[in-house]
Scaffold this active site. Structure first.
Site, short mmCIF file in Angstrom:
data_model
loop_
_atom_site.label_atom_id
_atom_site.label_comp_id
_atom_site.label_asym_id
_atom_site.label_seq_id
_atom_site.Cartn_x
_atom_site.Cartn_y
_atom_site.Cartn_z
N LEU A 109 0.83 -1.21 0.00
CA LEU A 109 0.00 0.00 0.00
C LEU A 109 0.86 1.25 0.00
CD1 LEU A 109 -2.80 -1.02 2.53
CD2 LEU A 109 -2.54 -1.59 0.10
N GLY A 154 1.02 -5.16 1.41
CA GLY A 154 0.02 -5.30 0.35
C GLY A 154 0.50 -6.12 -0.84
N ASN A 178 4.18 -7.41 6.95
CA ASN A 178 5.03 -6.79 7.96
C ASN A 178 4.45 -5.51 8.56
OD1 ASN A 178 5.32 -5.53 5.46
ND2 ASN A 178 7.29 -4.65 6.08
N GLU A 179 3.13 -5.38 8.50
CA GLU A 179 2.50 -4.13 8.93
C GLU A 179 2.90 -3.67 10.33
OE1 GLU A 179 1.17 -6.26 6.97
OE2 GLU A 179 0.06 -5.22 5.40
#
Lengths: 304, 304, 304
Positions: A109, A154, A178-179
């Site tokens: 993202l 994303g 890995n957010e």
């Protein structure tokens, strides 16, 4: 094992950052692939090139939004339009998604769509992310991800929606949701798609620590189905596509729907609430501050 | 890995077909097993032989409906009656299911019960398949599958209902839910039983491609629990049965029910709809045509 | 594989019993660990010692209720109070749980709380077990289990609630939910926590047979995340804690809640029914008789 390896060499964060900005000159293999694609291509937008081969019924989609194929609102919109066109074309039975940008499949993202934006803009962006996921995960086509570069966040989500994932066996590439490393949270449908692929425990640890896996590690936990030398990636993807297309389409599609419908229905029924949840989270001062810190770190790294 | 191996050597379809019709002369090992079984047997129908040993509390059921132990309506009816008798006999605590026909455990649902039949007949057949699954999956007995031959489709389903699966380590045998290869679709409860055994992702790929696994591949993904040399199969099954019967029966049965009840309840609550769904699918012209093509291919192969 | 190994060497039951009662003189390593803990400790009850290091934000909890850290009502009450104190202290971000008793992490639920007791007492005890599980499984802290001894039944359950499990690589130690071996049944929330960790099939077989796994076997199925030499256990736990604490806390906590909330909600919504169910089961004559037989066997073994 994968955890310790990933954490031990600090690939988790630094690897991700180093892949976000890099020299964007195209490599030999990629450039020639794109060239070949364009010769037969019947649809090219600014960010996505689609090459549909009538004789095989297979389309190849190159993501080509340098430097890192970030999933911006524009990118997602173009992506969904391209996908819909293929979906409606009865002669198109399979789709291979790969990157036309060297070293990165997709960095995920676009943070610039979430930083310093109005709640309305954030909401519109999030709907586009949902749309991409819903379209991909429920596609009637066979979709193979030919992952020829890093695929964090994303980018990993996009891979998870495919029917089959082949990754170039290059230890500099990594893949994972890995957010949390960025202080943000993968939503439930990212989690569901991952749990459907690698199981509950791998997902729990992976999301909690924001782990990025090397191709070998990803293969071990089932995050990708196959790894091959980088120059064999497209050939392998095409061969595997052949195996999938040999199955009677109707039976395969009903089976796919049976496996995925509960997960799709969950998001569909909570779609609006999920948008509200995202907007109220991402517009929080603390989260905006995290994103700013992260962006500044990226700029410094790029400058140095 | 298993996928590529299975697809690479084309075992998936051709292996299945070759196992459906073959020379039906009994092999040495099987013939002697059946002989021994009959000496102690206390129940023999035309298609199933049950040998109950009071001293151990363990019954051995030989499927013996040549050439391939197809699950016809007659077979299923006899099977369920035999099973019910054992279930009601308090002294019978364990059941080993194996084949009395060489090279095949069971080739699965009898296609002749689905081809060119009235909707009523198809519906009656499907209820019998459901009944077999429900009785096996919820049995209070310990059930061990001693898989001494190929076990595609319904044969694999039968194995999946057992408490433990041991397979003869013969690379010519294969096991899997390969319905899509025939243009048909494994219903949700086949899928649920498989997902409970090998997880969501293995099930998704396995059902989509109709994969058949060699014993070694099946062991790797957990589709069987153990592989042993063919001549050690029954001894191993009996030894394993001993381990299971050493556990206090009441605690084991409650535990089994806790693990399986949600899956069983799902079919029970949708049973009639599942019959309707099957009947309307299988009586479709396109599906009937697929089945005819498949049957003709089998005949040709048999003739050649 | 694990099954056969575990059953083959009869570790399953005899291992458990031998670990319940043994020479309680403290070993070298454990004694020094406890000593160090007490020097910095800021909370010591009779059964649990808590040592909180402000500089790291990490607390270490030593279970020290000889001979086997049985989870009695008193133990559970003290445990929950200690846990709540840490949870409310914002400066405490991580907790390592280990044993101060040699050779055993925890032998699980105290059978004396279930044998010959009134229904009211049994109910009170069961609520305390639920409370421990709910508090641990939903904790905002990072919790690492440093498993330095055998961990059957309730001891295994306690481990399963943690974020990460490291076990001393000592083949004399074992871990598992072995309730059926005693004629009792692990309740659904034990099962849920295990299935979230090792998947449905491993859980089904493990619970049915009451399997206890060696450290190596436990690692193989994912029942523990890491095994290390016994003298490296605390160092490894601290290192791993560092990795977890490096993740932004808010994102990690939301992620943890997303993964675990459905499982927690299930018990919360059925809590009273689960107590009733336990009480009516455990007070049955047959079950009380099983427990008496078991207790007598333990006494004999202790005496011999």
């Amino acid at each position: 094992m994968a955890l310790r390896a990933a954490l031990g060499n600090k690939r988790a964060l630094s690897g991700f950052i180093s892949q976000l900005y890099f020299n964007s000159s195209h490599g030999r293999v990629c450039a020639s692939t794109v060239l070949a694609a364009q010769q037969r291509s019947n649809s090219t937008s600014s960010k996505i090139s689609v090459n549909f081969d009538q004789s095989t019924g297979v389309a190849v989609m190159h993501l080509q939004s340098p430097p890192v194929n970030s999933l911006s609102l524009d990118f997602l919109t173009e992506f969904c339009i391209s996908l819909e066109k293929l979906e409606m074309d009865k002669s198109c039975r399979g789709l291979i998604i790969t990157s036309g940008v060297p070293k990165v499949f997709s960095a995920g993202l676009d943070i610039l769509e979430m930083y310093g934006k109005s709640p309305e803009s954030c909401g519109e962006f999030w709907k586009a992310v949902q749309e991409m996921w819903l379209k991909l995960y429920s596609s009637n086509m066979v979709i193979v991800a030919a992952i020829n570069g890093s695929s964090p966040a994303g980018g990993c989500l996009m891979s998870l929606t495919c029917d089959y994932r082949i990754m170039a066996d290059n230890p500099r590439y990594s893949i994972g949701l890995n957010e949390t490393q960025l202080g943000i949270v993968a939503p439930f449908w990212f989690k569901d798609a991952m749990a459907n692929t690698v199981g509950h425990r791998n997902t729990e640890m992976s999301l909690a620590l924001g782990l990025l896996y090397s191709p070998t590690e990803a293969l071990k936990i089932g995050l990708v189905d196959q790894i091959v030398p980088e120059d064999k990636l497209m050939t392998s993807a095409e061969q595997m596509m052949g195996k999938w297309l040999a199955i009677p389409a109707h039976a395969r599609q009903i089976t796919k729907s049976m496996m995925r419908k509960p997960t799709i229905d969950k998001l569909t029924s909570k779609r609006e609430a999920d948008v509200q949840n995202f907007v109220s989270f991402i517009t929080k001062d603390a989260i905006q501050k995290s994103l700013r810190t992260y962006l500044e770190m990226l700029k410094k790294r790029k400058a140095s």
